[in-house]
Design an enzyme around this catalytic site. Structure first.
Site, PDB file in Angstrom:
ATOM      1  N   ASN A  31      40.140   7.425 -21.263  1.00 58.91           N
ATOM      2  CA  ASN A  31      40.316   7.138 -20.280  1.00 58.91           C
ATOM      3  C   ASN A  31      39.812   6.244 -20.458  1.00 58.91           C
ATOM      4  OD1 ASN A  31      39.902   8.054 -18.345  1.00 58.91           O
ATOM      5  ND2 ASN A  31      40.972   9.758 -18.886  1.00 58.91           N
ATOM      6  N   ASP A  80      46.117  13.135 -20.481  1.00 56.52           N
ATOM      7  CA  ASP A  80      48.037  14.344 -20.253  1.00 56.52           C
ATOM      8  C   ASP A  80      48.087  14.496 -21.646  1.00 56.52           C
ATOM      9  OD1 ASP A  80      47.493  14.637 -17.202  1.00 56.52           O
ATOM     10  OD2 ASP A  80      48.443  11.717 -17.947  1.00 56.52           O
ATOM     11  N   LYS A 126      37.476  12.139 -41.783  1.00 51.61           N
ATOM     12  CA  LYS A 126      38.149  10.790 -41.509  1.00 51.61           C
ATOM     13  C   LYS A 126      39.580  10.005 -41.841  1.00 51.61           C
ATOM     14  CE  LYS A 126      37.022   5.525 -40.686  1.00 51.61           C
ATOM     15  NZ  LYS A 126      36.518   4.701 -40.902  1.00 51.61           N
ATOM     16  N   PHE A 141      42.654  14.467  -7.403  1.00 51.54           N
ATOM     17  CA  PHE A 141      43.431  13.338  -6.818  1.00 51.54           C
ATOM     18  C   PHE A 141      43.866  12.304  -7.981  1.00 51.54           C
ATOM     19  CE2 PHE A 141      38.730  11.877  -6.041  1.00 51.54           C
ATOM     20  CZ  PHE A 141      37.881  12.889  -5.685  1.00 51.54           C
ATOM     21  N   LYS A 179      52.074  15.019  -6.144  1.00 47.98           N
ATOM     22  CA  LYS A 179      51.655  15.571  -7.219  1.00 47.98           C
ATOM     23  C   LYS A 179      50.472  16.821  -6.072  1.00 47.98           C
ATOM     24  CE  LYS A 179      50.022  11.566 -10.114  1.00 47.98           C
ATOM     25  NZ  LYS A 179      49.644  11.248 -11.144  1.00 47.98           N
ATOM     26  N   LYS A 205      51.022  20.519  -7.654  1.00 48.31           N
ATOM     27  CA  LYS A 205      50.483  21.333  -7.441  1.00 48.31           C
ATOM     28  C   LYS A 205      49.453  22.122  -6.321  1.00 48.31           C
ATOM     29  CE  LYS A 205      48.901  18.555 -10.749  1.00 48.31           C
ATOM     30  NZ  LYS A 205      47.572  17.268 -12.126  1.00 48.31           N
TER      31      LYS A 205
HETATM   32  N1  CTP Z   1      45.154  16.693 -14.125  1.00 45.13           N
HETATM   33  C1  CTP Z   1      44.041  17.940 -14.748  1.00 45.13           C
HETATM   34  N2  CTP Z   1      45.268  18.513 -15.903  1.00 45.13           N
HETATM   35  C2  CTP Z   1      45.634  17.396 -16.671  1.00 45.13           C
HETATM   36  C3  CTP Z   1      45.669  15.990 -16.135  1.00 45.13           C
HETATM   37  C4  CTP Z   1      45.063  15.554 -14.708  1.00 45.13           C
HETATM   38  O1  CTP Z   1      43.563  18.818 -14.306  1.00 45.13           O
HETATM   39  N3  CTP Z   1      46.104  18.027 -17.775  1.00 45.13           N
HETATM   40  C5  CTP Z   1      44.488  16.971 -12.542  1.00 45.13           C
HETATM   41  C6  CTP Z   1      43.650  15.522 -12.247  1.00 45.13           C
HETATM   42  O2  CTP Z   1      41.938  16.301 -12.275  1.00 45.13           O
HETATM   43  C7  CTP Z   1      43.664  15.226 -10.892  1.00 45.13           C
HETATM   44  C8  CTP Z   1      45.056  15.662 -10.870  1.00 45.13           C
HETATM   45  O3  CTP Z   1      45.113  16.234 -11.844  1.00 45.13           O
HETATM   46  O4  CTP Z   1      43.121  15.716 -10.284  1.00 45.13           O
HETATM   47  C9  CTP Z   1      46.446  14.537 -11.102  1.00 45.13           C
HETATM   48  O5  CTP Z   1      46.018  14.060 -11.894  1.00 45.13           O
HETATM   49  P1  CTP Z   1      46.823  12.785 -12.751  1.00 45.13           P
HETATM   50  O6  CTP Z   1      46.805  12.288 -13.924  1.00 45.13           O
HETATM   51  O7  CTP Z   1      47.009  11.482 -11.672  1.00 45.13           O
HETATM   52  O8  CTP Z   1      48.455  12.953 -12.393  1.00 45.13           O
HETATM   53  P2  CTP Z   1      49.489  13.552 -13.365  1.00 45.13           P
HETATM   54  O9  CTP Z   1      49.487  15.269 -12.780  1.00 45.13           O
HETATM   55  O10 CTP Z   1      48.864  14.096 -14.820  1.00 45.13           O
HETATM   56  O11 CTP Z   1      50.417  13.499 -13.268  1.00 45.13           O
HETATM   57  P3  CTP Z   1      50.931  11.315 -14.334  1.00 45.13           P
HETATM   58  O12 CTP Z   1      49.562  11.192 -15.700  1.00 45.13           O
HETATM   59  O13 CTP Z   1      51.882  11.821 -14.603  1.00 45.13           O
HETATM   60  O14 CTP Z   1      50.319  10.941 -13.251  1.00 45.13           O
END
Ligand code: CTP
Length: 397
Positions: free
Chosen positions: A206, A275, A285, A319, A333, A337
């Site tokens: 990302n 995610d 490859k 975040f 969230k 969490k």
């Molecule tokens: N986070 C994490 N592990 C993951 C995904 C996210 O620890 N696999 C943490 C990120 O570092 C951030 C928080 O969770 O502090 C929220 O991340 P975000 O990607 O915005 O939210 P998600 O819970 O993954 O939900 P979505 O992507 O559906 O918005």
């Protein structure tokens, strides 16, 4: 008395350096002026020597060997190297490691924070070469006080006017201010993106640059904390005082974070953890004809969610990078969490966020109390976040 090195190069705004000296002196700092040769053609070093009470250094390379060594020793004494005004030439030399006069050599010798306040004609400032040099230095941890738009010496109006001395001095003071408000605390910060590999060449990732997390790590260090920074790939240089772990994937990040979790008092998950990962990754490859039409992805571990289950008295900060219903999604969230705080921002706002030096965030606390920041530098946002964390710690004690 704390000593500050003030590098002065040849811009018309050089006269403003006098006010910078005066302002530092008012705060009980001593200033050692280092002028470039061209700067000494614009203003006599005598003026700076008289103002600062220390002989301004111009080009000791022409002097005695013993003088040279004495001046190199100065690098160990200073708490800050500020260059104001900084010309395109000085910035270019610093960025490429050219050390051909005292100021540029001094830069390569110091181990303290470095702050640069550029001043030049707009075309020079916006030139791709200058901007690339600035980006490069920022990547090395050098700070900048951006110039302003205004009437320039070349009689144009544009970007390139030296920032007001007051702003430059405030930023310098902030960089050297070491508080002890987090002394004895261990802060674990994650930063940057993760990379989930399909094969040795391709990966899922990302736009995160890591800037927010690295600023948080720097600020926590300034407040006296022991800092552990776990970072995905980022072009930034980690603060020297941080214990640093470089990771690639979400699973590697989880492993590193778990390793340090027990000793951490505060955990700030600023990383943009992917995610998803590919269901299958190949060590070779994959040829495109073998890829097929569909590639399966599976979830990565939600690190923060897992940490929240064993949180205890630790402060857990997350975040939320959102593109719609920012506050609503962030609150979800925060609850899911079990966080003490969530920092939410709209990543569709192109003025701030990913890759930018600026951000505009909402800090949301349990119970729904939200603090919406202005558009600020990520340095200022990191201060705001750590101020709020300190309030939370205060309440927990
Ligand atoms: N986070 C994490 N592990 C993951 C995904 C996210 O620890 N696999 C943490 C990120 O570092 C951030 C928080 O969770 O502090 C929220 O991340 P975000 O990607 O915005 O939210 P998600 O819970 O993954 O939900 P979505 O992507 O559906 O918005």
């Amino acid at each position: 008395m704390t000593l500050i090195a003030l590098g002065v190069s040849s811009s018309i705004s050089i006269y403003k350096s006098c006010e910078i000296i005066r302002r530092f002196q008012e705060k009980d700092f001593q200033v050692q002026v280092i002028m470039t040769k061209n700067a000494s053609r614009l203003i006599s070093p005598l003026l700076f020597s008289a103002l600062s009470g220390r002989e301004a250094i111009v080009d000791p390379f022409e002097g005695q060997q013993s003088e040279r060594i004495a001046h190199v020793a100065l690098a160990k004494e200073v708490a800050l190297l500020l260059v104001a005004p900084a010309t395109a030439n000085v910035i270019g030399k610093f960025a490429s490691g050219v050390a051909d006069d005292f100021l540029s050599t001094f830069y390569t010798a110091v181990n303290c924070p470095v702050l640069i306040a550029p001043a030049m004609n707009e075309a020079m400032y916006l030139h791709r070469q200058t901007q690339q040099n600035i980006r490069r230095l920022k990547g090395l941890g050098v700070r900048f006080v951006e110039p302003e738009r205004g009437y320039l010496a070349c009689k144009d109006t544009g970007w390139g006017r030296l920032a007001p001395p007051e702003r430059i001095v405030d930023e310098g003071l902030r960089l050297i201010k070491k508080s002890r408000s987090l002394k004895g605390k261990t802060v674990l910060v994650t930063a940057g993106p993760t990379r989930e590999f399909l094969d040795p060449v391709r990966f899922l990732t990302n736009r995160s640059s890591g800037k927010m997390g690295y600023e948080l790590a720097e600020e926590a260090i300034r407040r006296g904390a022991d800092v552990i920074l776990v970072s995905g790939p980022s072009p930034l240089f980690p603060p020297q005082e941080a214990k640093f772990s470089q990771v690639q994937t979400a699973e590697e990040m989880e492993k590193e974070v778990s390793k340090h979790f027990t000793k951490a008092d505060i955990i700030i998950m600023a990383a943009a953890v992917s995610d998803f990962k590919f269901a299958e990754a190949s060590s070779k490859k994959i040829k495109k004809e073998k890829l097929g039409e569909k590639i399966s992805i599976v979830p990565t571990p939600d690190i923060l969610l897992k940490l929240s289950r064993k949180k205890g008295s630790k402060v857990l900060v997350g975040f939320a990078a959102e593109t719609e219903n920012v506050a609503e999604n962030a609150v979800k969230k925060l609850k899911a969490k079990n966080l003490d705080m969530i920092v939410a921002n709209n990543v569709l706002d192109e003025r701030v966020g990913f890759e930018s030096d600026f951000n505009q965030v909402s800090i949301i606390l349990p119970g729904g109390r939200a603090i919406r920041s202005e558009k600020m530098t990520k340095i200022e946002i990191s201060q705001l976040i750590l101020d709020k964390i300190e309030e939370i710690i205060g309440k927990k004690c």
